[in-house]
Write an enzyme that holds these catalytic residues in place. Structure first.
Site, mmCIF file in Angstrom:
data_model
loop_
_atom_site.group_PDB
_atom_site.id
_atom_site.type_symbol
_atom_site.label_atom_id
_atom_site.label_comp_id
_atom_site.label_asym_id
_atom_site.label_seq_id
_atom_site.Cartn_x
_atom_site.Cartn_y
_atom_site.Cartn_z
ATOM 1 N N TYR A 142 56.114 -8.836 6.482
ATOM 2 C CA TYR A 142 55.089 -8.885 7.650
ATOM 3 C C TYR A 142 54.936 -10.276 8.376
ATOM 4 C CZ TYR A 142 50.460 -8.768 9.953
ATOM 5 O OH TYR A 142 49.189 -8.632 10.794
ATOM 6 N N ASP A 237 59.239 -17.815 7.321
ATOM 7 C CA ASP A 237 57.790 -17.757 7.850
ATOM 8 C C ASP A 237 57.319 -17.795 6.752
ATOM 9 O OD1 ASP A 237 55.222 -16.597 8.160
ATOM 10 O OD2 ASP A 237 55.814 -14.642 8.730
ATOM 11 N N LYS A 265 47.525 -19.638 7.198
ATOM 12 C CA LYS A 265 46.672 -19.621 5.979
ATOM 13 C C LYS A 265 46.290 -20.921 5.250
ATOM 14 C CE LYS A 265 47.681 -14.907 5.224
ATOM 15 N NZ LYS A 265 48.958 -13.802 5.885
#
Ligand SMILES: *Cc1c(COP(=O)(O)O)cnc(C)c1O
Length: 426
Positions: A142, A237, A265
């Site tokens: 994702y 990522d 995050k």
């Protein structure tokens, strides 16, 4: 009707599904959501004043736990000095320097407001740099919800069985190729079929969005080699793994230097922040230096960046934290495995450093193919059982548990005791 039910009913009248991000609806575990009142350290307290040991950690960011004084240190001062200027500030330089120190491959860094923005922007830059259109991503990884990346992605889209979202034009995803994580022959084949057309390979070096899956030995190295040979940009990522696996993220842990990196995050310390960066030559494509446009009214927002800076600065000066976090995860892993065996349930634990997933699966989970055959029904039972014991696990099988500095020995003991009880009851 209890209070959380009442709040959720009202939420549904004004917010799609009552939530601002799909997984929060608790649909995949078949119940109504917990409505949070507050949190501190390792604990979340809901509006019914029930307390839970939290392993969601806001889906990764809260490596120092909830409402950490380290993270919020000096923040009121910042707020009083003005919360947004749309002009440059010094703290943006400070965080860029700190990120560069941890990720030397990020020679130039641009701050954005989310992981989604980071990956979307990195792709645009990679396409601008290579003058190619196609990108290669991996099934079950994702990378946020931008159009071209919403193909066979993990997390909520796995849970909800929407491999490709409606509303994404076929034309947009035509240039998105999908490979199999941990299968380098498959990657080679895709490159062979798309010679000189692939702008970038984007990968979660340790996927956390189909549950935690460790990269096979040599897989990331092989990706580095093939992208170099083929003139494609390798994008890590590291929105989850950055500052999670170690101060230098997955690239530091595995010793691989990608061309570009996306962060999010943890780097916001619980506020909305993302970043992307990479080789100077590539990042010089970004406006105002180059002709790839990317901007943001609130990008590099001083309050968000200050919280992020506090977090990263603490991590830099306390890198032994990573050993402590991993030790805690190992304690859980060992205990879970023991109980799984004792209970005779088809399950296994995947763990990388301080992130782990209990897969209800009879076979080893090394890629999306196996992950997708997990028994989500059984996960949901496990989740509910744990919740009743005051333990808050990720809201779906295809997510990771994240340990934080705030988890105490007592928390772990309580978690282990609960897990034993619940697994034996399945
Ligand atoms: C969470 C996540 C994103 C998206 O970040 P948002 O801040 O939710 O937009 C991108 N990539 C990975 C690997 C993630 O885990």
């Amino acid at each position: 009707m209890n209070q959380s039910k009442a709040i959720f009913e009202e939420a549904k009248q004004y917010i799609p599904g009552g939530v601002n991000s799909p997984v929060r609806a608790f649909q995949s575990v078949g119940m109504d959501p917990i409505i949070v009142k507050e949190a501190k350290g390792s604990k979340i307290i809901d509006v019914e004043n029930k307390e839970y040991i939290d392993y969601i950690s806001s889906w990764g960011p809260l490596i120092l736990g909830h409402a950490s004084d380290i993270v919020s240190n000096g923040i009121m001062d910042y707020i009083h000095k003005g919360t947004s200027f749309g002009l440059p500030t010094k703290i943006e330089v400070d965080i860029a320097k700190l990120i560069h120190e941890a990720f030397p491959s990020m020679e130039l860094i641009r701050m954005v407001n989310s992981g989604t923005e980071a990956t979307m922007s990195a792709l645009r830059v990679a396409r601008g740099y290579t003058k190619r259109n196609k990108i290669l991503k991996f099934e079950g990884c994702y990378h946020g919800h931008s159009d071209s990346l919403l193909v066979k992605s993990g997390s909520g889209t796995l849970t909800y069985g929407v491999p490709t979202s409606e509303g994404v034009p076929q034309k947009v995803v035509e240039d998105t190729l999908v490979g199999e994580f941990n299968n380098i022959e498959n990657v080679k084949q895709i490159f062979k079929e798309n010679q000189n057309e692939i702008a970038a390979v984007i990968v979660e070096p340790v996927p956390g969005n189909m549950g935690v899956i460790p990269p096979n030995k040599g897989f990331l190295e092989a990706l580095r080699t093939i992208t170099k040979e083929e003139g494609a940009v390798l994008i890590f990522d590291e929105v989850i793994t950055g500052f999670r696996l170690g101060f230098g993220g997955a690239q530091g842990t595995y010793g691989i230097k990608p061309d570009m990196t996306c962060l999010g995050k943890i780097i916001g310390g619980g506020l909305p922040v993302g970043a992307y960066g990479g080789k100077k030559e590539i990042m010089e494509m970004v406006a105002p230096l180059g002709n790839v446009y990317q901007a943001g009214t609130l990008s590099g927002n001083p309050i968000a960046v200050k919280m992020g800076y506090n977090t990263l600065n603490y991590l830099k000066n306390n890198q032994d934290i990573y050993k402590t976090l991993e030790d805690k995860a190992i304690i859980l892993e060992k205990a879970f495995n023991e109980h799984i065996e004792k209970a005779g349930v088809p399950a296994r634990v995947n763990r990388v450093k301080s992130m782990l997933t209990v897969f209800f699966n009879g076979q080893d989970v090394v890629s999306y193919q196996e992950a997708s055959t997990s028994d989500t029904q059984m996960y949901s039972q496990y989740f509910k059982g744990m919740l009743a014991e005051g333990i808050l696990l990720p809201l779906a099988q295809f997510e990771g548990m994240f340990l934080s500095a705030a988890h105490t020995d007592e928390d772990l003991e309580k978690t282990i005791k609960a897990s034993k009880k619940v697994l034996l009851s399945l």
